[in-house]
Enzyme design. Structure first.
Site, short mmCIF file in Angstrom:
data_model
loop_
_atom_site.label_atom_id
_atom_site.label_comp_id
_atom_site.label_asym_id
_atom_site.label_seq_id
_atom_site.Cartn_x
_atom_site.Cartn_y
_atom_site.Cartn_z
N GLU A 127 0.86 -1.19 0.00
CA GLU A 127 0.00 0.00 0.00
C GLU A 127 0.90 1.24 0.00
OE1 GLU A 127 -2.06 -0.37 3.72
OE2 GLU A 127 -3.02 -2.25 3.14
N LYS A 129 2.49 4.47 1.43
CA LYS A 129 2.68 5.00 2.78
C LYS A 129 2.37 6.49 2.68
CE LYS A 129 5.96 5.14 6.62
NZ LYS A 129 5.51 6.43 7.12
N PHE A 181 -7.01 2.05 6.06
CA PHE A 181 -6.30 0.82 5.71
C PHE A 181 -6.56 -0.35 6.66
CE2 PHE A 181 -3.16 3.84 7.51
CZ PHE A 181 -2.91 3.22 8.72
N ARG A 231 5.52 -3.34 17.12
CA ARG A 231 6.31 -3.02 15.94
C ARG A 231 6.97 -4.31 15.52
NH1 ARG A 231 8.02 1.83 14.57
NH2 ARG A 231 7.72 2.85 16.58
P1 AMP Z 1 6.55 5.67 10.77
O1 AMP Z 1 5.80 6.80 11.42
O2 AMP Z 1 7.67 6.15 9.87
O3 AMP Z 1 6.96 4.61 11.75
O4 AMP Z 1 5.56 4.92 9.75
C1 AMP Z 1 4.38 4.34 10.13
C2 AMP Z 1 3.23 5.30 9.90
O5 AMP Z 1 2.94 5.39 8.50
C3 AMP Z 1 1.94 4.82 10.49
O6 AMP Z 1 1.86 5.13 11.86
C4 AMP Z 1 0.90 5.58 9.69
O7 AMP Z 1 0.65 6.83 10.32
C5 AMP Z 1 1.60 5.87 8.38
N1 AMP Z 1 0.97 5.20 7.21
C6 AMP Z 1 0.77 5.80 6.02
N2 AMP Z 1 0.21 4.96 5.15
C7 AMP Z 1 0.02 3.78 5.79
C8 AMP Z 1 -0.53 2.51 5.40
N3 AMP Z 1 -0.98 2.29 4.16
N4 AMP Z 1 -0.56 1.54 6.34
C9 AMP Z 1 -0.09 1.74 7.59
N5 AMP Z 1 0.44 2.91 8.01
C10 AMP Z 1 0.50 3.93 7.13
#
Ligand code: AMP
Length: 568
Positions: free
Chosen positions: A254, A256, A346, A425
């Site tokens: 998907e 991000k 999602f 995580r």
């Molecule tokens: P990070 O903040 O870098 O750890 O990345 C994870 C975050 O990406 C999640 O907490 C969501 O806020 C965001 N995110 C964006 N698109 C998606 C997706 N398709 N599935 C899950 N998380 C997503």
């Protein structure tokens, strides 16, 4: 009712212990003794909480209020209390010393009138609760009176932990892991069962009470409840995403999206929105509420998604823009009209009374698709995030490039059969994004600047987090590269968190805010208690969307450090 003495005794003993096993044993003993009505309170207290984190309730007692209450209870001036705290470095220890001295002077008096009153755990909670709930004229006085009552009714030892609890810093190093294992031990249930019950309730207090009343059976019957947000599932960065996709054979890919996480609770016409940190952000986002109410067809559901602030062409705006919308208190409607939101859903964790987290991703996705109607209303949009099921690395790369082209961060690579694991995580959700290694670190210290910048905090000590001991470990200082404007903004935010000054002119800062920091390299260093230091750290931005405990862990620092070594 259980005496608060029991709690204070346990804290005293735990402070002397260093091993986790022994600490768990002592916490289990305490939980085993406490009445079932007081178990939730005790469970939170021992983790330095008065209210469960998901409730969003703040205790809101600052040091000045606490010192005033202690002063009124003891007759010692606030100035002298402040001086003592500077020497001991701890309000708890200071309260103990002050009340000991007072009781010594009153010894003959109390021996005449009998024992001190026996304070119960629920009484302590009730006083804190009253103090947190009063507002308006005269509320300061009521807060102080409630705290003063607690100091008057407690032994010096109890006062020590009451004072620390009032600031929600018990300093006994008991975190979720220890409490989970202690519940398992106290009520003879498997830690996995406790863990699962915790995932669905997000409240170890509820879990402890259920375990005491009905053992594993009661725990297994616990489920997700509307308006009690669960922790969000987290993703991991992988050094070799391609290898992971190969081992999954087929992965769910998907985009991000570059926005802010939102957990949506819909119950009929009522919609409640929670941020990634589980703050209730409903009133800041009436446009999101409206679009969910109209286009989510389920009667009751809990959904997970990313809200993206978009421009007139539907392109994502800077991350800070969506955060501004999430935190807005005034002029909400105007902002909603000028910064439309694109909601990408999602996941779904609950549907019409059923907890779905133990279903595989693809099944949850079917349920999600069945209840969301994609739509665009006045430039606001709602949709289920597109998903490609593939093991073809070229196709993954195409999706990845398209996501970057569209202004998003990269892609998420999800294991199709994986469950939804709140707060976890792991490898079930991996992220693939361009490599610019940054760390999210907590601000734990600050120094005033010089000359022109004398009224600004000019240098910030940042720290990683060690979940095992619930400690923040310092890794260095950042300050260079910040404009006066930025420093002013940061000073306003951080000055209220300032504590005592050390000999080097660094003021302790209550760890509440995270900085995203870029750097050249991580080096080993004896100068900081983490054992590491950052070479050329640069401030990238603040991360108000993350809780302090979400600062990068010492483990991640060690991992990045050893990956660096491999590359050399
Ligand atoms: P990070 O903040 O870098 O750890 O990345 C994870 C975050 O990406 C999640 O907490 C969501 O806020 C965001 N995110 C964006 N698109 C998606 C997706 N398709 N599935 C899950 N998380 C997503």
């Amino acid at each position: 009712m259980t005496s608060f003495k029991e709690f204070a005794e346990t804290c005293k003993e735990i402070e002397k212990i260093s091993g986790t096993i022994e600490t768990t044993r002592r916490v289990a003993e305490l939980l085993g003794k406490v009445d079932v009505e007081e178990l939730p309170l005790t469970t939170h207290f021992i983790m330095s909480e008065v209210f469960p984190a998901w409730s969003g309730k703040q205790l809101g007692i600052g040091t000045s209020l606490l010192y005033m209450a202690l002063s009124r209870a003891s007759g010692v001036s606030v100035k002298s209390i402040e001086a003592l705290v500077r020497t001991t470095g701890d309000i708890g220890e200071s309260s103990l010393l002050i009340l000991k001295e007072k009781r010594k002077n009153q010894a003959t008096f109390s021996s005449f009138f009998g024992e001190e009153p026996d304070l119960s755990i629920s009484e302590v909670y009730e006083r804190f609760k009253t103090a947190s709930e009063v507002s308006g004229k005269g509320s300061q006085n009521i807060k102080v009176k409630n705290l003063q009552y607690l100091f008057n009714s407690s032994s010096p030892r109890e006062a020590k932990y009451i004072a620390r609890l009032a600031l929600e810093e018990l300093r006994v190093g008991v975190g979720e892991g220890v409490v989970r294992d202690a519940i398992a031990k106290a009520f003879s249930v498997k830690p996995e069962v406790v863990e699962h019950a915790y995932m669905v309730t997000n409240d170890l207090g509820i879990v402890a009470a259920a375990a005491k009343e009905g053992g594993a059976k009661a725990l297994e019957s616990l489920g997700i409840k509307l308006n009690r947000p669960i922790k969000v599932m987290l993703s991991q960065i992988s050094p070799d995403v391609d290898a992971e996709i190969r081992s999954m054979k087929v992965a769910a890919i998907e985009w991000k999206f570059d926005g802010a996480r939102v957990q949506i609770h819909k119950n009929g016409d009522s919609v409640t929105l929670f941020s990634r940190r589980l703050e209730n952000v409903t009133s800041s986002l009436p446009d999101l509420v409206e679009i969910v109410r109209k286009h989510v067809k389920a009667e009751a559901a809990i959904l997970d998604g990313e809200a993206v602030a978009v421009d007139e062409n539907g392109k994502p705006r800077a991350f800070q823009e969506i955060l501004k919308r999430f935190r807005r208190k005034y002029g909400v409607e105007e902002k909603a009209a000028s910064i439309p939101i694109q909601l990408n859903l999602f996941d779904i964790m609950y549907l019409n009374g059923r907890t779905l987290i133990d279903l595989p991703l693809l099944e949850r996705r079917k349920a999600l698709e069945a209840c969301v109607e994609s739509s665009v209303d006045n430039s606001h949009s709602i949709a289920v995030a597109e998903q490609v099921l593939t093991g073809d690395l070229e196709l993954v790369n195409k999706v990845y490039q398209a996501a970057l082209q569209a202004g998003h961060e990269g892609v998420m690579v999800k294991k199709p059969e994986s469950f939804y694991s709140p707060g976890k995580r792991g490898k079930n959700w991996l992220k693939k994004k361009p490599l610019m290694e940054t760390l999210d670190l907590a601000v734990v210290g600050a120094e005033w600047g010089f000359g022109r910048r004398a009224t600004l905090l000019g240098s910030y000590t940042v720290a990683c987090y060690e979940p095992k001991t619930s400690r923040f470990l310092r890794m260095g200082k950042v300050g260079t590269g910040l404009s006066d404007e930025q420093l002013r903004e940061l000073t306003d935010m951080i000055a209220p968190l300032m504590g005592e000054e050390d000999l080097g002119g660094v003021f302790a800062i209550k760890p509440e805010l995270l900085f995203e920091i870029a750097f050249e390299e991580i080096q080993k260093s004896p100068n900081y208690d983490s054992g590491y230091a950052l070479r050329f750290p640069r401030f990238i931005g603040i991360r108000p969307d993350k809780a302090p405990e979400e600062a990068d862990s010492l483990q991640r620092i060690e991992r990045v450090y050893s990956q660096q070594r491999k590359k050399l």
